[in-house]
Design an enzyme around this catalytic site. Structure first.
Site, short mmCIF file in Angstrom:
data_model
loop_
_atom_site.label_atom_id
_atom_site.label_comp_id
_atom_site.label_asym_id
_atom_site.label_seq_id
_atom_site.Cartn_x
_atom_site.Cartn_y
_atom_site.Cartn_z
N ASP A 180 47.46 23.26 69.42
CA ASP A 180 46.85 23.46 70.73
C ASP A 180 47.84 24.06 71.73
O ASP A 180 47.44 24.84 72.60
CB ASP A 180 46.30 22.13 71.27
CG ASP A 180 45.00 21.71 70.57
OD1 ASP A 180 44.47 22.50 69.77
OD2 ASP A 180 44.54 20.59 70.84
N ARG A 186 54.86 25.24 46.79
CA ARG A 186 55.43 23.89 46.82
C ARG A 186 54.30 22.85 46.83
O ARG A 186 53.21 23.13 46.37
CB ARG A 186 56.36 23.77 48.03
CG ARG A 186 57.54 24.76 47.95
CD ARG A 186 58.49 24.63 49.12
NE ARG A 186 59.07 23.30 49.20
CZ ARG A 186 59.67 22.81 50.29
NH1 ARG A 186 59.77 23.56 51.38
NH2 ARG A 186 60.17 21.58 50.29
N ALA A 240 57.64 20.47 58.97
CA ALA A 240 56.49 19.73 58.44
C ALA A 240 55.34 19.62 59.44
O ALA A 240 54.17 19.45 59.05
CB ALA A 240 56.93 18.34 58.00
N ARG A 251 51.77 21.25 51.67
CA ARG A 251 52.40 22.38 52.38
C ARG A 251 51.55 23.64 52.33
O ARG A 251 51.87 24.65 52.96
CB ARG A 251 53.79 22.67 51.80
CG ARG A 251 54.78 21.55 51.97
CD ARG A 251 56.16 21.91 51.43
NE ARG A 251 56.89 20.73 51.01
CZ ARG A 251 57.61 19.95 51.83
NH1 ARG A 251 57.73 20.26 53.10
NH2 ARG A 251 58.22 18.87 51.37
N GLU A 278 54.31 32.51 62.81
CA GLU A 278 54.65 31.30 62.02
C GLU A 278 55.58 31.71 60.89
O GLU A 278 55.29 32.66 60.15
CB GLU A 278 53.36 30.71 61.43
CG GLU A 278 53.63 29.54 60.49
CD GLU A 278 52.38 29.07 59.75
OE1 GLU A 278 51.25 29.37 60.17
OE2 GLU A 278 52.58 28.39 58.72
N ASN A 334 59.28 28.08 63.45
CA ASN A 334 59.27 27.35 62.19
C ASN A 334 59.07 25.90 62.57
O ASN A 334 60.01 25.23 63.01
CB ASN A 334 60.58 27.54 61.41
CG ASN A 334 60.52 26.86 60.05
OD1 ASN A 334 59.62 26.05 59.79
ND2 ASN A 334 61.47 27.16 59.18
N HIS A 339 58.39 30.39 57.66
CA HIS A 339 58.98 29.37 56.79
C HIS A 339 60.05 30.01 55.92
O HIS A 339 59.88 31.14 55.45
CB HIS A 339 57.91 28.74 55.88
CG HIS A 339 56.81 28.14 56.68
ND1 HIS A 339 56.94 26.95 57.35
CD2 HIS A 339 55.57 28.61 56.97
CE1 HIS A 339 55.82 26.70 58.01
NE2 HIS A 339 54.98 27.69 57.80
N ARG A 374 70.52 19.80 53.75
CA ARG A 374 69.33 19.23 53.13
C ARG A 374 68.88 20.11 51.96
O ARG A 374 69.00 21.35 52.03
CB ARG A 374 68.19 19.12 54.15
CG ARG A 374 67.55 20.46 54.50
CD ARG A 374 66.48 20.39 55.59
NE ARG A 374 65.19 19.94 55.10
CZ ARG A 374 64.03 20.33 55.64
NH1 ARG A 374 64.00 21.19 56.66
NH2 ARG A 374 62.90 19.87 55.17
N HIS A 403 51.97 21.46 59.03
CA HIS A 403 50.90 21.04 58.13
C HIS A 403 49.92 20.04 58.75
O HIS A 403 48.87 19.78 58.17
CB HIS A 403 51.51 20.47 56.84
CG HIS A 403 52.61 21.34 56.29
ND1 HIS A 403 52.40 22.65 55.95
CD2 HIS A 403 53.94 21.10 56.06
CE1 HIS A 403 53.55 23.19 55.52
NE2 HIS A 403 54.49 22.26 55.58
N TYR A 415 66.58 25.35 50.51
CA TYR A 415 66.90 26.05 51.77
C TYR A 415 68.26 26.74 51.76
O TYR A 415 68.60 27.43 52.71
CB TYR A 415 66.82 25.07 52.95
CG TYR A 415 65.45 24.43 53.07
CD1 TYR A 415 64.35 25.18 53.47
CD2 TYR A 415 65.25 23.08 52.75
CE1 TYR A 415 63.09 24.60 53.56
CE2 TYR A 415 63.99 22.49 52.84
CZ TYR A 415 62.91 23.26 53.24
OH TYR A 415 61.67 22.69 53.33
N SER A 466 61.08 28.66 52.99
CA SER A 466 60.61 28.52 51.61
C SER A 466 59.19 29.08 51.49
O SER A 466 58.51 29.29 52.50
CB SER A 466 60.62 27.04 51.20
OG SER A 466 59.68 26.31 51.97
N PRO A 508 61.38 19.96 63.21
CA PRO A 508 62.12 18.85 62.61
C PRO A 508 62.84 19.20 61.31
O PRO A 508 62.31 19.95 60.48
CB PRO A 508 61.04 17.79 62.35
CG PRO A 508 59.75 18.54 62.36
CD PRO A 508 59.95 19.68 63.33
N ASN A 509 64.04 18.68 61.21
CA ASN A 509 64.89 18.77 60.01
C ASN A 509 65.50 20.15 59.80
O ASN A 509 66.29 20.35 58.87
CB ASN A 509 64.12 18.34 58.74
CG ASN A 509 63.57 16.94 58.86
OD1 ASN A 509 64.33 16.02 59.15
ND2 ASN A 509 62.28 16.76 58.69
#
Ligand code: DQA
Length: 150
Positions: A88, A109, A78, A113, A100, A75, A102, A19, A81, A24, A104, A11-12
């Site tokens: 799963d 942060r 959110a 997070r 995994e 990625n 990210h 954003r 978290h 970012y 940032s 998302p996002n």
């Protein structure tokens, strides 16, 4: 045979470039995806890029790689978290190395997070290098395949 990689964005992440540019950067998601494609191809990968803002779609996409891909870079935004469903789903494909990532540095942060619920089922985490986090993840997968002699 080329290794098949899924580059999965949550998302996002379609809003990168618009954003929170201070976090970012100003480069658009499309432009970053072009770089990712180029880096993947240079490493000899066949890459699919998929972005969704919907948790269930991300879960289904992870299921779909069960016998179709060799590696996953995720990625999860959110969802990283707090999404036990995505955790799963990654566990469902434990035979496929999943990294995994990210953009940032999540540890520098907000406190929420600092927790990752997907980290324990991933090979490792890369965080804090902007779009180069993605390149590092591609290189990590490349090294994993080499060391497994695949
Ligand atoms: C992110 C970090 C997450 O905490 C955040 O919710 C995102 C992006 C990153 O790439 O830095 O959406 O995953």
């Amino acid at each position: 045979m080329k290794k098949k990689i899924l580059f999965l964005l949550g998302p996002n992440l379609n809003m990168v470039g618009k954003r929170e540019k201070n976090i970012y950067g100003a480069e658009t998601a499309d432009s970053i995806n072009e770089d990712v494609k180029g880096w993947a191809e240079a490493l000899g990968f066949d890459i699919e890029i998929y972005q969704s803002n919907i948790e269930g779609e991300i879960v289904s996409k992870l299921h779909s790689v069960f016998d179709t891909k060799d590696g996953v870079i995720i990625n999860a935004g959110a969802y990283t978290h707090y999404s036990y469903a995505i955790r799963d789903a990654i566990a469902c494909i434990e035979h496929i190395p999943t990294i995994e990532v990210h953009m940032s540095n999540v540890h520098a942060r907000d406190e929420f997070r600092h927790t990752t619920v997907i980290g324990a089922v991933c090979k490792g985490q890369i965080s804090g290098f902007g779009k180069y986090s993605y390149r590092l993840a591609l290189e990590a997968l490349h090294d994993i395949f080499e060391s497994e002699g695949k």
